[in-house]
Write an enzyme that holds these catalytic residues in place. Structure first.
Site, PDB file in Angstrom:
ATOM      1  N   GLY A  86       3.566   6.788   7.788  1.00  0.00           N
ATOM      2  CA  GLY A  86       4.952   7.001   7.364  1.00  0.00           C
ATOM      3  C   GLY A  86       5.849   5.877   7.835  1.00  0.00           C
ATOM      4  O   GLY A  86       6.896   5.621   7.252  1.00  0.00           O
ATOM      5  N   ASN A  87       5.433   5.182   8.896  1.00  0.00           N
ATOM      6  CA  ASN A  87       6.173   4.009   9.379  1.00  0.00           C
ATOM      7  C   ASN A  87       5.916   2.774   8.520  1.00  0.00           C
ATOM      8  O   ASN A  87       6.670   1.801   8.590  1.00  0.00           O
ATOM      9  CB  ASN A  87       5.783   3.672  10.818  1.00  0.00           C
ATOM     10  N   SER A  88       4.836   2.786   7.749  1.00  0.00           N
ATOM     11  CA  SER A  88       4.479   1.610   6.955  1.00  0.00           C
ATOM     12  C   SER A  88       5.644   1.164   6.082  1.00  0.00           C
ATOM     13  O   SER A  88       6.229   1.964   5.360  1.00  0.00           O
ATOM     14  CB  SER A  88       3.272   1.917   6.076  1.00  0.00           C
TER      15      SER A  88
ATOM     16  N   ILE B 217     -11.541 -23.861   8.085  1.00  0.00           N
ATOM     17  CA  ILE B 217     -11.197 -24.032   9.498  1.00  0.00           C
ATOM     18  C   ILE B 217     -11.885 -22.988  10.363  1.00  0.00           C
ATOM     19  O   ILE B 217     -12.241 -21.905   9.904  1.00  0.00           O
ATOM     20  CB  ILE B 217      -9.672 -23.955   9.717  1.00  0.00           C
TER      21      ILE B 217
ATOM     22  N   ASP C 238       0.211  -7.657   1.698  1.00  0.00           N
ATOM     23  CA  ASP C 238       0.566  -6.237   1.727  1.00  0.00           C
ATOM     24  C   ASP C 238       2.082  -6.038   1.719  1.00  0.00           C
ATOM     25  O   ASP C 238       2.612  -5.233   2.472  1.00  0.00           O
ATOM     26  CB  ASP C 238      -0.052  -5.537   2.935  1.00  0.00           C
TER      27      ASP C 238
ATOM     28  N   HIS D 152       0.813  -1.219   0.000  1.00  0.00           N
ATOM     29  CA  HIS D 152       0.000   0.000   0.000  1.00  0.00           C
ATOM     30  C   HIS D 152       0.845   1.267   0.000  1.00  0.00           C
ATOM     31  O   HIS D 152       0.327   2.354  -0.287  1.00  0.00           O
ATOM     32  CB  HIS D 152      -0.997  -0.006   1.169  1.00  0.00           C
TER      33      HIS D 152
ATOM     34  N   LEU E 186      -3.681 -25.803   1.714  1.00  0.00           N
ATOM     35  CA  LEU E 186      -3.952 -27.099   2.318  1.00  0.00           C
ATOM     36  C   LEU E 186      -5.320 -27.609   1.889  1.00  0.00           C
ATOM     37  O   LEU E 186      -5.534 -28.811   1.770  1.00  0.00           O
ATOM     38  CB  LEU E 186      -3.880 -26.992   3.844  1.00  0.00           C
ATOM     39  N   GLY E 187      -6.256 -26.680   1.636  1.00  0.00           N
ATOM     40  CA  GLY E 187      -7.566 -27.073   1.130  1.00  0.00           C
ATOM     41  C   GLY E 187      -8.566 -27.430   2.202  1.00  0.00           C
ATOM     42  O   GLY E 187      -9.352 -28.374   2.027  1.00  0.00           O
ATOM     43  N   VAL E 188      -8.558 -26.676   3.305  1.00  0.00           N
ATOM     44  CA  VAL E 188      -9.513 -26.930   4.382  1.00  0.00           C
ATOM     45  C   VAL E 188     -10.238 -25.646   4.766  1.00  0.00           C
ATOM     46  O   VAL E 188      -9.704 -24.552   4.622  1.00  0.00           O
ATOM     47  CB  VAL E 188      -8.824 -27.511   5.641  1.00  0.00           C
TER      48      VAL E 188
END
Length: 502
Positions: A249-251, A310, A172, A142, A306-308
């Site tokens: 600004g820290n991003s 949960i 991100d 971003h 993994l296809g679950v």
């Protein structure tokens, strides 16, 4: 004693008292000409040690980490060119981070891309972390999303125009490259070993204040704050939560341990005002490592599944299912043919570990699986009807196979309005074809207009054999007028022909 002597003695005592009083006033009150203020302070506070390192308790000295990391944290400035106001609404597409900023930075904060149409060029800024001496830099997606130009300013004020190597909105993260050598960089740590309560430092450029260092502790791990909204539900949130002060600004900046090792990339803050309100969130470095390598090698992230389906185990679910403990995650469903299905995992199982790492939430399971690629094998520990089991699962991609998707396999959505990927060797052999490009998602565009459905494998265009998605892109780039004849086959073996008007 006669009267004259008594008066004389009193007079002498008075004179002596005046002299002493005036002298004391001159010495202690009126005269402030110390030999030096520093020496006076040393005398006054002689019980304090001269070296501040000596009085800092072990495990709380932040100086080494700050000195090691600051030279490798950069200031990222993004430029957004002015767009014609008449076409602005047509050009703008809502970013998945628009809602994030509204929720976490207040209603008055938005990306520069959302500026008024009649405004000129604008700039925004964030942070980044140098990972290699030859200029590879990690930041948040971003921070550079939709930017027309990305400038990187080093700690020593040198400035470079960066190339965007690749981005991954689902985590991100983004990888940049500048042309330079012998740069300071931050060494990877291990976020799996980070403990709640451990001291950490956040380094970045809040409010354009370069090389700012703040300290805090790890408040929680595996935190999901529903900030990365992905239309395909592929977003991964398993943040390290800290109380180190982080602001706009820290991003993209560094979260490091006291050894100066990178343990996370600062990404978000929870606040109703736009400024720090107590907690910040960082992408764990174990996930950063994998995403950076994928972007470097393939241009896009290789997501392993993994296809679950949960669920976190809470008191209600535990009571309903009769669980005595709340550890692990509940398997509410298993996708047919998925890695979990092939490994023997079933609905009702409770997954407790992935490769020995304890799993107590859905976000932790996502984080652990996301560190691998399609085709990788992982050990899944689970409980079924009170008994512990282990299984080896071979992870698959979202298309249901173990192939690696390369950058050139991504379809040109602006032309076709669809996603197209090169099919794997396994899928080609199963369909008895030499190769092709599979339509994995159909949106508004030429393919939908022609009636092409998801799952259709394009084998030729204008009688020219197609082996991969890159060939389709080349054909589309070279043919913008007239029409195309597309031939292919569906997974059930049905062949089909489509004419696409241009």
């Amino acid at each position: 004693m006669n009267t004259k002597k008594l008066v004389l003695i009193i007079l002498l005592v008075s004179i002596l008292s005046c002299v002493l009083s005036l002298g004391g006033y001159k010495m202690f009150i009126e005269d402030k000409s110390y030999q030096s203020i520093e020496k006076h302070q040393q005398v006054r506070f002689s019980n304090y040690a001269a070296d501040t390192n000596v009085v800092v308790p072990q495990g709380m000295n932040f100086i080494y980490a700050a000195d090691a990391v600051r030279p490798a944290v950069v200031h990222i400035k993004t430029l957004y060119e002015a767009k014609p106001s008449a076409s602005r609404n047509q050009q703008h597409q809502k970013s998945p981070f628009d809602d994030m900023l509204k929720d976490y930075f207040g209603d008055g904060y938005s990306f520069p891309d959302d500026r008024a149409p009649d405004m000129g060029p604008q700039e925004a800024s964030g942070s980044g972390v140098i990972l290699t001496e030859d200029g590879y830099i990690v930041t948040n997606n971003h921070v550079i999303d939709k930017a027309d130009k990305v400038e990187v300013v080093l700690n020593d004020k040198r400035s470079y125009i960066a190339t965007i190597v690749g981005t991954d909105p689902t985590t991100d993260l983004a990888l940049l490259k500048i042309d330079e050598k012998d740069l300071s960089f931050v060494k990877y740590g291990n976020s799996d070993k980070v403990k709640v309560g451990e001291w950490v430092l956040a380094v970045g450029n809040p409010f354009n204040l370069t090389s700012t260092v703040t300290a805090g502790i790890v408040s929680a791990k595996g935190r999901n704050i529903n900030i990365l909204r992905d239309k395909d539900n592929m977003a991964i949130e398993s943040f390290i939560q800290t109380d180190a002060a982080v602001n706009p600004g820290n991003s993209g900046g560094a979260l490091v341990n006291l050894n100066g090792e990178l343990i996370g990339i600062n990404t978000a803050i929870a606040t109703p005002t736009g400024s720090f309100a107590g907690y910040s969130f960082a992408v764990p470095v174990q996930l950063v490592k994998k995403v950076m390598d994928d972007l470097l090698k393939h241009g896009q992230v290789q997501r392993a599944l993994l296809g679950v389906t949960i669920l976190d185990i809470n008191a209600t679910l535990a009571k309903e299912k009769g669980f005595k403990e709340y550890s692990g995650v509940y398997v509410a469903g298993v996708n047919p043919g998925s890695a979990a299905d092939k490994a023997g995992i079933k609905e009702g199982d409770v997954i407790t570990q992935i490769n020995g790492n304890k799993i107590n939430s859905a976000s932790e399971l996502q984080e652990n699986v996301a560190q691998f690629r399609p085709g990788d094998k992982i050990k899944v520990s689970y409980i079924r009807k009170g008994e512990a089991h282990e299984a080896q699962a071979i992870l698959k991609n979202k298309m249901g196979d173990t192939g690696i998707v390369k950058r050139e396999d991504v379809a040109v959505k602006n032309i076709l309005g669809a996603e197209i990927h090169t099919i794997s060797k396994e899928e080609a052999e199963k369909m008895n074809i030499a190769g092709g490009a599979k339509v994995t998602k159909v949106g508004v565009g030429k393919l939908k207009e022609a009636g092409i459905k998801e799952g259709f494998v394009i084998t030729s265009v204008d009688k020219n054999p197609v082996k991969d998605a890159a060939e389709i892109e080349q054909i589309l780039e070279g043919n913008r007028t007239g029409g195309l004849l597309i031939e292919g086959v569906y997974p059930n073996g049905q062949k089909a022909y489509y004419a696409i008007g241009w």
